[in-house]
Design an enzyme around this catalytic site. Structure first.
Site, PDB file in Angstrom:
ATOM      1  N   ASP A 199      -3.228 -80.101 -31.024  1.00  0.00           N
ATOM      2  CA  ASP A 199      -2.191 -79.314 -31.696  1.00  0.00           C
ATOM      3  C   ASP A 199      -1.040 -80.247 -32.060  1.00  0.00           C
ATOM      4  O   ASP A 199      -0.365 -80.781 -31.166  1.00  0.00           O
ATOM      5  CB  ASP A 199      -1.684 -78.187 -30.796  1.00  0.00           C
ATOM      6  N   LEU A 200      -0.792 -80.436 -33.331  1.00  0.00           N
ATOM      7  CA  LEU A 200       0.168 -81.418 -33.820  1.00  0.00           C
ATOM      8  C   LEU A 200       1.550 -81.192 -33.213  1.00  0.00           C
ATOM      9  O   LEU A 200       2.121 -80.106 -33.312  1.00  0.00           O
ATOM     10  CB  LEU A 200       0.253 -81.352 -35.345  1.00  0.00           C
ATOM     11  N   ASP A 201       2.073 -82.250 -32.571  1.00  0.00           N
ATOM     12  CA  ASP A 201       3.435 -82.268 -32.014  1.00  0.00           C
ATOM     13  C   ASP A 201       3.661 -81.201 -30.954  1.00  0.00           C
ATOM     14  O   ASP A 201       4.802 -80.811 -30.696  1.00  0.00           O
ATOM     15  CB  ASP A 201       4.481 -82.112 -33.127  1.00  0.00           C
ATOM     16  N   GLN A 202       2.594 -80.736 -30.307  1.00  0.00           N
ATOM     17  CA  GLN A 202       2.732 -79.671 -29.309  1.00  0.00           C
ATOM     18  C   GLN A 202       2.315 -80.125 -27.907  1.00  0.00           C
ATOM     19  O   GLN A 202       2.253 -79.303 -26.997  1.00  0.00           O
ATOM     20  CB  GLN A 202       1.885 -78.460 -29.719  1.00  0.00           C
ATOM     21  N   HIS A 245       8.093 -88.862 -31.383  1.00  0.00           N
ATOM     22  CA  HIS A 245       8.381 -88.008 -32.527  1.00  0.00           C
ATOM     23  C   HIS A 245       9.854 -88.142 -32.868  1.00  0.00           C
ATOM     24  O   HIS A 245      10.711 -87.998 -32.002  1.00  0.00           O
ATOM     25  CB  HIS A 245       8.029 -86.551 -32.230  1.00  0.00           C
TER      26      HIS A 245
END
Length: 285
Positions: free
Chosen positions: A227-230, A193
């Protein structure tokens, strides 16, 4: 030698005697311990984590029997979540990418120079922009176009192409994977990311960083969850900047951080240095 090395990863409730039990078991069956790292989450009553490497030329039983005996005589007594892997079982890695190539090229270069212990089986993209660049490394390149109308079909085709791989790396793949897709690869998809999570989640992080006047920029490599980017974070890196940097300079500096952070995270996964515990990781690097 690589072919002689085995790795044992353990998570269990902490109590006295774990190190003695594990090391005695391996000694009694002819293994030579060459590396051991450990961590307890609290002085008493916490969770215990171990990564251990041992050499196998003089082990007195098969891999299957060694694992079965360890479970019966050690792991069950200490309520261990554990696994043994062998360095000569080379992991197969597939890479997903879109158009931006810096993270992909870093992985391919390190792999070609022997710095990543794996087999890169294929590169999959939703564009054909990088076909020649990837071709120079002799790695198959597959194009699977993705748009709002064909996402389900595209993901099914990608899943078919990924079959047989042990790890999927998103090297700036600019598509959001569905929850169903991700759930097929628990802790086996690593994403880079382009920001220092949890800050600047979403699109255009370098513009966000510029607008905020940040003094540090960074990148985060993490396992992908629904869960996006988690997902659990494996590695992060930062670069100090000042008010003098433009958006373009921030992007250049940030991409350099990205390529190194991703390469380290992938290598640590390949070398079985990462234990996932809840939404956190223990990394024995």
């Amino acid at each position: 030698m690589t072919s002689r090395t085995a790795r044992l990863l353990i998570t269990c409730p902490d109590k006295p005697g774990i190190v003695s039990a594990v090391s005695s078991f391996l000694y009694n069956h002819g293994a030579n311990i060459t590396d051991l790292d450990q961590h307890a989450s609290a002085p008493e009553g916490g969770t215990y984590f171990m990564r251990l490497e041992f050499q196998t030329p003089h082990v007195d039983m098969s891999r299957h029997l060694l694992a079965q005996t360890f479970e019966e005589r050690v792991a069950r007594h200490y309520n261990m979540d554990w696994r043994i892997s062998y360095a000569d079982d080379v992991k197969k890695v597939a890479i997903l990418v879109s158009k931006v190539d810096h993270a992909l090229m870093e992985l391919l270069w390190r792999w070609s120079s022997g710095a990543l212990p794996c087999e890169i089986s294929t590169v999959i993209s939703n564009h054909d922009a990088l076909v020649e660049s990837v071709g120079r490394f002799g790695v198959p390149f597959q194009v699977v176009p993705v748009n709002k109308d064909n996402k389900i079909e595209a993901e099914a085709k990608i899943q078919a192409l990924l079959k047989g791989n042990d790890l999927v790396v998103l090297a700036r793949y600019m598509q959001i994977l569905s929850g169903d897709f991700v759930n097929e690869w628990p802790h086996k998809i690593i994403n880079i990311h382009h920001s220092f999570l949890p800050a600047f989640v979403g699109a255009n992080p370098y513009q966000q960083a510029y607008d905020k006047g940040v003094k540090l920029i960074g990148a985060t490599a993490h396992y992908v969850t629904a869960d996006l980017d988690q997902g659990p974070i494996i590695e992060q890196g930062v670069e100090r900047v000042s008010h003098r940097e433009s958006v373009e300079t921030l992007r250049e500096l940030g991409q350099n951080v990205e390529r190194n952070v991703l390469a380290r995270a992938v290598r640590w996964h390949l070398e079985d240095r990462v234990i996932v515990h809840g939404n956190k990781t223990i990394v024995f690097a």
